[in-house]
Design a protein around this motif. Sequence first.
Motif, PDB file in Angstrom:
ATOM      1  N   ALA A 266     -34.143   9.752  90.878  1.00 52.65           N
ATOM      2  CA  ALA A 266     -34.548  10.693  89.834  1.00 52.65           C
ATOM      3  C   ALA A 266     -34.489  10.047  88.455  1.00 52.65           C
ATOM      4  N   VAL A 267     -33.452   9.241  88.231  1.00 51.79           N
ATOM      5  CA  VAL A 267     -33.307   8.548  86.945  1.00 51.79           C
ATOM      6  C   VAL A 267     -34.330   7.422  86.841  1.00 51.79           C
ATOM      7  N   GLU A 268     -34.499   6.689  87.939  1.00 48.90           N
ATOM      8  CA  GLU A 268     -35.424   5.547  87.948  1.00 48.90           C
ATOM      9  C   GLU A 268     -36.868   5.991  87.697  1.00 48.90           C
ATOM     10  N   LYS A 269     -37.218   7.178  88.193  1.00 50.26           N
ATOM     11  CA  LYS A 269     -38.583   7.680  88.037  1.00 50.26           C
ATOM     12  C   LYS A 269     -38.937   7.888  86.569  1.00 50.26           C
ATOM     13  N   ASN A 270     -37.948   8.271  85.780  1.00 48.41           N
ATOM     14  CA  ASN A 270     -38.186   8.564  84.363  1.00 48.41           C
ATOM     15  C   ASN A 270     -37.747   7.430  83.425  1.00 48.41           C
ATOM     16  N   ARG A 271     -37.264   6.328  84.002  1.00 52.23           N
ATOM     17  CA  ARG A 271     -36.779   5.228  83.163  1.00 52.23           C
ATOM     18  C   ARG A 271     -37.944   4.550  82.445  1.00 52.23           C
ATOM     19  N   VAL A 272     -37.779   4.332  81.165  1.00 46.34           N
ATOM     20  CA  VAL A 272     -38.789   3.628  80.371  1.00 46.34           C
ATOM     21  C   VAL A 272     -38.143   2.373  79.787  1.00 46.34           C
ATOM     22  N   ALA A 273     -38.639   1.223  80.179  1.00 44.32           N
ATOM     23  CA  ALA A 273     -38.086  -0.035  79.687  1.00 44.32           C
ATOM     24  C   ALA A 273     -38.616  -0.335  78.283  1.00 44.32           C
ATOM     25  N   GLU A 274     -37.714  -0.708  77.385  1.00 46.63           N
ATOM     26  CA  GLU A 274     -38.131  -1.083  76.038  1.00 46.63           C
ATOM     27  C   GLU A 274     -38.774  -2.471  76.062  1.00 46.63           C
ATOM     28  N   THR A 275     -39.820  -2.643  75.286  1.00 50.17           N
ATOM     29  CA  THR A 275     -40.484  -3.946  75.220  1.00 50.17           C
ATOM     30  C   THR A 275     -40.043  -4.681  73.955  1.00 50.17           C
ATOM     31  N   TYR A 276     -40.014  -6.000  74.055  1.00 51.53           N
ATOM     32  CA  TYR A 276     -39.600  -6.804  72.906  1.00 51.53           C
ATOM     33  C   TYR A 276     -40.417  -8.096  72.907  1.00 51.53           C
ATOM     34  N   ASP A 277     -41.058  -8.361  71.792  1.00 51.18           N
ATOM     35  CA  ASP A 277     -41.821  -9.597  71.608  1.00 51.18           C
ATOM     36  C   ASP A 277     -41.391 -10.220  70.285  1.00 51.18           C
ATOM     37  N   TYR A 278     -40.802 -11.378  70.362  1.00 50.21           N
ATOM     38  CA  TYR A 278     -40.255 -12.008  69.157  1.00 50.21           C
ATOM     39  C   TYR A 278     -41.340 -12.268  68.109  1.00 50.21           C
ATOM     40  N   LYS A 279     -42.515 -12.656  68.566  1.00 46.61           N
ATOM     41  CA  LYS A 279     -43.592 -13.014  67.627  1.00 46.61           C
ATOM     42  C   LYS A 279     -44.044 -11.824  66.784  1.00 46.61           C
ATOM     43  N   THR A 280     -44.013 -10.631  67.379  1.00 53.18           N
ATOM     44  CA  THR A 280     -44.479  -9.443  66.652  1.00 53.18           C
ATOM     45  C   THR A 280     -43.329  -8.562  66.146  1.00 53.18           C
ATOM     46  N   SER A 281     -42.093  -8.982  66.393  1.00 53.29           N
ATOM     47  CA  SER A 281     -40.943  -8.138  66.042  1.00 53.29           C
ATOM     48  C   SER A 281     -40.616  -8.176  64.549  1.00 53.29           C
ATOM     49  N   GLY A 282     -41.041  -9.235  63.865  1.00 53.79           N
ATOM     50  CA  GLY A 282     -40.700  -9.383  62.455  1.00 53.79           C
ATOM     51  C   GLY A 282     -39.292  -9.893  62.232  1.00 53.79           C
ATOM     52  N   ILE A 283     -38.604 -10.265  63.316  1.00 56.65           N
ATOM     53  CA  ILE A 283     -37.230 -10.774  63.232  1.00 56.65           C
ATOM     54  C   ILE A 283     -37.264 -12.296  63.142  1.00 56.65           C
ATOM     55  N   ASN A 284     -36.428 -12.853  62.271  1.00 57.55           N
ATOM     56  CA  ASN A 284     -36.356 -14.302  62.106  1.00 57.55           C
ATOM     57  C   ASN A 284     -34.968 -14.778  62.517  1.00 57.55           C
ATOM     58  N   TYR A 285     -34.876 -15.410  63.700  1.00 56.84           N
ATOM     59  CA  TYR A 285     -33.578 -15.856  64.197  1.00 56.84           C
ATOM     60  C   TYR A 285     -32.945 -16.895  63.271  1.00 56.84           C
ATOM     61  N   GLY A 286     -33.766 -17.740  62.681  1.00 53.95           N
ATOM     62  CA  GLY A 286     -33.260 -18.828  61.851  1.00 53.95           C
ATOM     63  C   GLY A 286     -32.536 -18.355  60.599  1.00 53.95           C
ATOM     64  N   GLU A 287     -32.899 -17.169  60.073  1.00 47.62           N
ATOM     65  CA  GLU A 287     -32.292 -16.660  58.842  1.00 47.62           C
ATOM     66  C   GLU A 287     -31.087 -15.755  59.099  1.00 47.62           C
ATOM     67  N   GLY A 288     -30.865 -15.403  60.363  1.00 46.91           N
ATOM     68  CA  GLY A 288     -29.807 -14.449  60.685  1.00 46.91           C
ATOM     69  C   GLY A 288     -28.411 -15.032  60.558  1.00 46.91           C
ATOM     70  N   THR A 289     -27.454 -14.162  60.219  1.00 44.74           N
ATOM     71  CA  THR A 289     -26.036 -14.511  60.230  1.00 44.74           C
ATOM     72  C   THR A 289     -25.312 -13.472  61.085  1.00 44.74           C
ATOM     73  N   TYR A 290     -24.077 -13.779  61.475  1.00 48.11           N
ATOM     74  CA  TYR A 290     -23.351 -12.863  62.367  1.00 48.11           C
ATOM     75  C   TYR A 290     -22.739 -11.705  61.593  1.00 48.11           C
ATOM     76  N   HIS A 291     -23.080 -10.488  62.021  1.00 47.49           N
ATOM     77  CA  HIS A 291     -22.533  -9.266  61.430  1.00 47.49           C
ATOM     78  C   HIS A 291     -21.532  -8.646  62.407  1.00 47.49           C
ATOM     79  N   HIS A 292     -20.352  -8.300  61.893  1.00 50.86           N
ATOM     80  CA  HIS A 292     -19.293  -7.744  62.729  1.00 50.86           C
ATOM     81  C   HIS A 292     -19.488  -6.235  62.879  1.00 50.86           C
ATOM     82  N   ILE A 293     -19.575  -5.774  64.111  1.00 50.93           N
ATOM     83  CA  ILE A 293     -19.784  -4.356  64.381  1.00 50.93           C
ATOM     84  C   ILE A 293     -18.449  -3.654  64.628  1.00 50.93           C
TER      85      ILE A 293
END
Length: 317
Positions: A266-293
């Motif tokens: 029942a859960v699997e039938k309605n599960r929607v997987a999130e998509t992620y594409d680095y090229k179109t995400s607008g995220i730059n790994y090279g500029e990132g720093t570690y943020h403490h959560i």
Amino acid sequence: MAVNYNAEPILTVDGLKQYFKVSSSFTVHAVEDVSFKIYPGETYGLVGESGSGKSTIGRSVIRLYDPTAGTIKFNGMDIGGKMNKETNKALRTQMQMIFQDPMASLNPRKKVRDILGEGLDIHHMYKSKEEREEKIKAILAKVGLAPEHVARYPHQFSGGQRQRVGIARALIMNPKLIIADECISALDVSIQAQVVNLMKDIQQETGTAYLFIAHDLSMVKYISDRIGVLHLGHLLETGTTEEIFENPMHPYTRSLLSAIPSPNPAVEKNRVAETYDYKTSGINYGEGTYHHIGGTHYVKCTDAEFEKFKNMPRLEY
């Protein structure tokens, strides 16, 4: 066993970079500025898609590759650069690796007795042939194989048994850290459970730490105390198993977790997987720093990206 995060780490990796020069004009940046720590008796899971640099990190840590940059400290020793004879010997005895393909990593021309005894022979870790034989048979018993298996060749075992031989070869040196490089991915699901339970039992008994490299998130969740999420050579998010699975921050981590199938139809039938594409995400790994959560939970991103990640709706999976 409970991990003491106030203790000295058994392994500290800081700013590790691993580049491979392919030609005069092209260099592969396999690992880019990765930092993490592993504590005594801890299992640190390293996850990510194929080609993200997981195995490269493992091979750099155990010095099968010479790191391009960064520092690696193991049990108080600096093993990132040129090592002296004593440091090299300590590394070769106190850190071991379980390889992904047991058939490829076991010498087909040697019997199990000689495969397991090779490390003992090189480092002179016995006083008589009888002691050598005792150590080999004792470690075979620990991984669930019979003493008579010492006279067999690798091709005479099943896949699960061969992987147990690989684990025994790592354990016979009594190491402080074992790097398990996708050591269950080639096995059947039921055999995977047996091997992982065996590794957990051995950890309880010996206090060995693991760097557990895998792409099976459910298995990583089962065995790991902390998890690091790797993508394109960058360590994007790290934290305890609960922190990563209950509050994934980075969109790449969310996409990995949302792709895990549910055993409930029942859960699997309605599960929607999130998509992620680095090229179109607008995220730059090279500029990132570690943020403490919170706790041991960190995410690598810019300040603007961090504000955006915090406002994302809670992931349901």
